[in-house]
Design an enzyme around this catalytic site. Structure first.
Site, short mmCIF file in Angstrom:
data_model
loop_
_atom_site.label_atom_id
_atom_site.label_comp_id
_atom_site.label_asym_id
_atom_site.label_seq_id
_atom_site.Cartn_x
_atom_site.Cartn_y
_atom_site.Cartn_z
N CYS A 25 -11.22 16.15 43.71
CA CYS A 25 -11.59 15.81 42.33
C CYS A 25 -12.36 14.50 42.24
CB CYS A 25 -10.34 15.74 41.46
SG CYS A 25 -9.19 14.46 42.01
N ARG B 231 -17.84 19.26 36.00
CA ARG B 231 -17.05 18.69 34.89
C ARG B 231 -17.87 18.77 33.60
NH1 ARG B 231 -13.02 15.00 36.00
NH2 ARG B 231 -12.63 15.21 33.77
N ARG C 167 -7.04 10.02 27.81
CA ARG C 167 -6.49 9.90 29.17
C ARG C 167 -5.34 8.91 29.07
NH1 ARG C 167 -9.74 8.94 34.75
NH2 ARG C 167 -9.79 11.20 34.51
N HIS D 295 -4.18 17.59 34.81
CA HIS D 295 -5.60 17.26 34.63
C HIS D 295 -6.36 18.56 34.38
CE1 HIS D 295 -9.13 14.96 34.69
NE2 HIS D 295 -9.20 14.57 35.96
N GLN E 293 -10.28 18.90 34.78
CA GLN E 293 -10.61 18.96 36.21
C GLN E 293 -10.34 20.37 36.73
OE1 GLN E 293 -11.73 16.24 38.33
NE2 GLN E 293 -12.25 18.08 39.47
N ASP F 25 -6.63 15.32 47.34
CA ASP F 25 -6.81 14.25 46.35
C ASP F 25 -6.16 13.00 46.92
OD1 ASP F 25 -7.32 12.79 44.03
OD2 ASP F 25 -5.67 13.68 42.89
N1 CP Z 1 -11.96 13.32 38.72
C1 CP Z 1 -11.86 12.47 37.69
O1 CP Z 1 -11.21 12.70 36.67
O2 CP Z 1 -12.58 11.32 37.86
P1 CP Z 1 -12.54 10.03 36.94
O3 CP Z 1 -11.17 9.41 37.11
O4 CP Z 1 -13.62 9.14 37.47
O5 CP Z 1 -12.76 10.43 35.51
N1 NVA Z 2 -4.63 12.04 41.00
C1 NVA Z 2 -5.63 11.09 40.61
C2 NVA Z 2 -6.76 11.81 39.95
C3 NVA Z 2 -7.90 10.94 39.53
C4 NVA Z 2 -8.97 11.70 38.83
C5 NVA Z 2 -5.05 10.04 39.71
O1 NVA Z 2 -4.27 10.40 38.81
O2 NVA Z 2 -5.34 8.87 39.90
#
Ligand code: CP
Ligand code: NVA
Length: 333
Positions: free
Chosen positions: A263, A291, A102, A129, A132, A223
Site C-alpha cells: 500500500c 487510489r 483518517r 483501510h 486502499q 505492508d
Molecule cells: N497507502 C496510503 O494510504 O498512503 P498514505 O498514508 O500516504 O495516504
Molecule cells: N498500516 C499502515 C498503512 C499506511 C497507509 C499504517 O497504518 O501506518
C-alpha cells in the site's frame, strides 16, 4: 445516509459496480478528462495522521470531476479533544457535501458517520483501510480480469490494510494465506466477521511459516511492520519480522506469474527489498495510482452522481488466471 467505512458494509454487487465505475472513470480520465459529475461539490479532508497518497488522490479526484476538496491537518480540529466528534460532524456537514477522515480510533470514524448529515469516507483507521482495499481489488482485477479464485498471500503485520483485504477477499471469493509471527496475526474477530460475510465460504489460512503462506500465490502483499501510532514498538518489531520480508528468495515460492503489492509507504530493506519493490513483478506504483480511480468511483456513488447508462466495463487483463477456485477452508496454526 450512505457512507464508505468498511468493505464489509457494501454488497458484492455494489462493490463490483464501484470497480466497474472506477475502470470507466480511469479510461475516461486518460482519454480526454472526466465529465464534471460533481460540479460545485465539496469534500472535507480530515487527517489525524500523515498522508501522501490518500490526501493527493482525494484532492485530485474531486478536481477531476469538477468538485473541490480542502485539507485539515492533524494540527487542526483536535477531533474529540478540542471539540466533540458529534459537533465536528455537524459543523463540517453544514459546509461540505462529503467528509473523508483518517483517524487513530475506529470509533471516531463511526462516530463521525453517526452524527454527520453528509456521507463520510474512511481514509484509514487503526482497524481498517477500505479505500486502499478498493484500489487493491481494482489492481488485481485489472491484472487477472477476475477476482474470484485468486490466491492472495499477505506477509507481515496483521494490520488495518490486511483487515480490508480480508473483507474484500470474503466478498469476492479470493483465497487468503497470512504469514505473520505469533502475536501479530489477525484478530479472531476479524476472521470470524469475514467468514460470516462470505456466507461460510472464505478460504483463509494463518501461519507463522512465511514459505507456506506464499507458496503458489498469485498476489503477494506486504505492508510496514510498524504502523502509524505504533512507533514505540518499532525496535521490538524489527526483531521478529525479518523472516517475513518479501525478497527474491521468498518470492521464488509464489506462482511464476505472481504480482507484488504494497500500500506504501514502503520501508525498503525491512518488509520489502529494493530488488522486489523495483522488480518486474512489482505493481506498487500502478496500485498507488489506482487510489485515484477507485476513490473517484466512491465519491461519485456517494453523491448519487454515477452515470446510470454505464455498462459493466471490460478490463483488458494483463494476465488470465488459468485455475479453478479451491474449496472453502478456514484454519489457523
Ligand atoms: N497507502 C496510503 O494510504 O498512503 P498514505 O498514508 O500516504 O495516504
Ligand atoms: N498500516 C499502515 C498503512 C499506511 C497507509 C499504517 O497504518 O501506518
Amino acid at each position: 445516509m450512505k457512507h464508505f467505512l468498511d468493505i464489509a458494509d457494501w454488497t458484492r454487487t455494489d462493490l463490483q459496480a464501484l470497480l466497474d465505475q472506477a475502470v470507466a472513470l480511469k479510461k475516461e480520465h486518460k482519454k480526454h478528462g472526466n465529465a464534471p459529475l460533481l460540479k460545485g461539490k465539496t469534500l472535507a479532508l480530515v487527517f489525524q495522521k500523515p498522508s501522501l497518497r490518500t490526501r493527493v488522490s482525494f484532492e485530485l479526484a474531486m478536481h477531476h470531476v469538477g468538485g473541490y476538496a480542502f485539507y485539515l491537518s492533524p494540527q487542526e480540529i483536535g477531533l474529540g479533544k478540542r471539540e466533540s466528534i458529534a459537533d465536528v460532524a455537524r459543523v463540517l456537514g453544514g459546509y461540505a457535501d462529503m467528509v473523508m477522515a483518517r483517524t487513530f480510533d475506529h470509533a471516531h470514524i463511526t462516530g463521525l458517520a453517526e452524527w454527520s448529515p453528509v456521507p463520510v469516507i474512511n481514509g484509514l483507521t487503526d482497524y481498517n483501510h477500505p479505500c486502499q482495499g478498493m484500489a487493491d481489488l481494482l489492481t488485481m482485477y485489472e491484472e487477472f480480469g477476475q477476482l474470484e479464485g485468486l490466491h492472495l498471500a499477505y506477509l507481515g503485520d496483521s494490520n488495518n490494510v490486511l483487515t480490508s483485504l480480508i473483507m474484500g477477499a470474503a466478498q469476492f471469493g479470493i483465497k487468503v494465506t497470512v504469514g505473520s509471527p505469533a502475536g501479530y496475526q489477525p484478530q479472531e474477530s476479524v476472521i470470524q466477521k469475514a467468514y460470516d460475510l462470505s456466507g461460510g465460504t472464505l478460504d483463509i489460512t494463518v501461519t507463522t511459516d512465511p514459505v507456506a503462506a506464499i507458496t503458489g500465490a498469485d498476489v503477494v502483499y506486504t505492508d510496514t511492520w510498524t504502523s502509524m501510532g505504533q512507533e514505540a514498538e518499532a525496535e521490538d518489531r524489527r526483531q521478529v519480522f525479518p523472516p517475513f520480508q518479501v525478497n527474491d528468495d521468498l518470492l521464488a515460492h509464489a506462482a511464476e506469474h505472481a504480482i507484488v503489492m504494497h500500500c506504501l509507504p514502503a520501508h525498503r530493506g525491512e518488509e520489502i527489498t529494493d530488488a522486489v519493490a523495483d522488480g518486474p513483478q512489482s505493481r506498487l506504483f500502478p496500485q498507488a495510482e489506482n487510489r485515484l480511480h477507485a476513490q473517484k468511483a466512491i465519491l461519485v456513488e456517494l453523491l448519487g452522481a454515477t452515470p446510470k447508462t454505464k455498462a459493466p466495463q471490460e478490463v483488458k487483463a494483463a494476465k488470465a488466471l488459468k485455475k479453478a477456485p479451491k474449496k472453502a477452508k478456514k484454519s489457523k496454526k
